[in-house]
Design a protein around this motif. Structure first.
Motif, PDB file in Angstrom:
ATOM      1  N   UNK A   1       0.845  -1.194   0.000  1.00 54.26           N
ATOM      2  CA  UNK A   1       0.000   0.000   0.000  1.00 54.26           C
ATOM      3  C   UNK A   1       0.881   1.245   0.000  1.00 54.26           C
ATOM      4  N   UNK A   2       0.349   2.338  -0.471  1.00 50.18           N
ATOM      5  CA  UNK A   2       1.060   3.605  -0.473  1.00 50.18           C
ATOM      6  C   UNK A   2       1.357   4.044   0.961  1.00 50.18           C
ATOM      7  N   UNK A   3       2.340   4.925   1.118  1.00 50.03           N
ATOM      8  CA  UNK A   3       2.742   5.348   2.460  1.00 50.03           C
ATOM      9  C   UNK A   3       1.616   6.037   3.210  1.00 50.03           C
ATOM     10  N   UNK A   4       0.822   6.845   2.541  1.00 51.54           N
ATOM     11  CA  UNK A   4      -0.261   7.516   3.269  1.00 51.54           C
ATOM     12  C   UNK A   4      -1.317   6.493   3.718  1.00 51.54           C
ATOM     13  N   UNK A   5      -1.474   5.399   2.989  1.00 50.70           N
ATOM     14  CA  UNK A   5      -2.401   4.348   3.420  1.00 50.70           C
ATOM     15  C   UNK A   5      -1.826   3.629   4.648  1.00 50.70           C
ATOM     16  N   UNK A   6      -0.515   3.454   4.673  1.00 54.01           N
ATOM     17  CA  UNK A   6       0.120   2.848   5.855  1.00 54.01           C
ATOM     18  C   UNK A   6      -0.140   3.705   7.096  1.00 54.01           C
ATOM     19  N   UNK A   7      -0.066   5.013   6.927  1.00 50.51           N
ATOM     20  CA  UNK A   7      -0.345   5.917   8.055  1.00 50.51           C
ATOM     21  C   UNK A   7      -1.818   5.842   8.461  1.00 50.51           C
ATOM     22  N   UNK A   8      -2.724   5.724   7.485  1.00 46.62           N
ATOM     23  CA  UNK A   8      -4.145   5.585   7.810  1.00 46.62           C
ATOM     24  C   UNK A   8      -4.409   4.297   8.584  1.00 46.62           C
ATOM     25  N   UNK A   9      -3.598   3.279   8.340  1.00 48.77           N
ATOM     26  CA  UNK A   9      -3.720   2.012   9.067  1.00 48.77           C
ATOM     27  C   UNK A   9      -3.009   2.059  10.418  1.00 48.77           C
ATOM     28  N   UNK A  10      -2.572   3.255  10.810  1.00 56.17           N
ATOM     29  CA  UNK A  10      -1.920   3.505  12.100  1.00 56.17           C
ATOM     30  C   UNK A  10      -0.581   2.778  12.230  1.00 56.17           C
ATOM     31  N   UNK A  11       0.113   2.571  11.102  1.00 56.98           N
ATOM     32  CA  UNK A  11       1.427   1.942  11.141  1.00 56.98           C
ATOM     33  C   UNK A  11       2.508   3.005  11.213  1.00 56.98           C
ATOM     34  N   UNK A  12       3.491   2.762  12.061  1.00 50.77           N
ATOM     35  CA  UNK A  12       4.668   3.617  12.118  1.00 50.77           C
ATOM     36  C   UNK A  12       5.542   3.278  10.918  1.00 50.77           C
ATOM     37  N   UNK A  13       6.113   4.274  10.269  1.00 48.26           N
ATOM     38  CA  UNK A  13       7.017   4.051   9.149  1.00 48.26           C
ATOM     39  C   UNK A  13       8.435   4.167   9.679  1.00 48.26           C
ATOM     40  N   UNK A  14       9.152   3.042   9.678  1.00 52.58           N
ATOM     41  CA  UNK A  14      10.507   2.992  10.227  1.00 52.58           C
ATOM     42  C   UNK A  14      11.522   2.829   9.105  1.00 52.58           C
ATOM     43  N   UNK A  15      12.623   3.542   9.213  1.00 54.22           N
ATOM     44  CA  UNK A  15      13.697   3.433   8.227  1.00 54.22           C
ATOM     45  C   UNK A  15      14.528   2.201   8.567  1.00 54.22           C
ATOM     46  N   UNK A  16      14.728   1.348   7.564  1.00 53.59           N
ATOM     47  CA  UNK A  16      15.528   0.130   7.753  1.00 53.59           C
ATOM     48  C   UNK A  16      16.819   0.259   6.966  1.00 53.59           C
TER      49      UNK A  16
END
Length: 74
Positions: free
Chosen positions: A39-54
């Motif tokens: 899913x797109x990054x904004x959808x990940x945020x809507x799903x309440x997921x933290x975006x972590x740099x790996x």
């Protein structure tokens, strides 16, 4: 893990782009999930997921209910 790389571009790319761990488990990944586009990054945020740099390429787009790992381009 942080590694010191000399000015040798080939060594840098081998270190940044190694996928040994994924290659070892590749034949078993179908048991976890079917292949699908992330899913797109904004959808990940809507799903309440933290975006972590790996820093590891084999963690790129691995997600849990609360977090997704993204590897930026070197």
């Amino acid at each position: 893990m942080v590694r010191l790389i000399s000015a040798d571009i080939r060594s840098f790319l081998e270190c940044e782009l190694h996928l040994d761990r994924v290659n070892r488990i590749h034949k078993w990944l179908w048991r976890v999930s079917l292949p699908a586009s992330p899913h797109l990054l904004h959808v990940q945020r809507l799903k309440k997921r933290e975006i972590a740099v790996a820093e590891q390429l084999d963690l790129h787009l691995v997600w849990s209910p609360s977090c997704i790992f993204i590897k930026p381009l070197p």
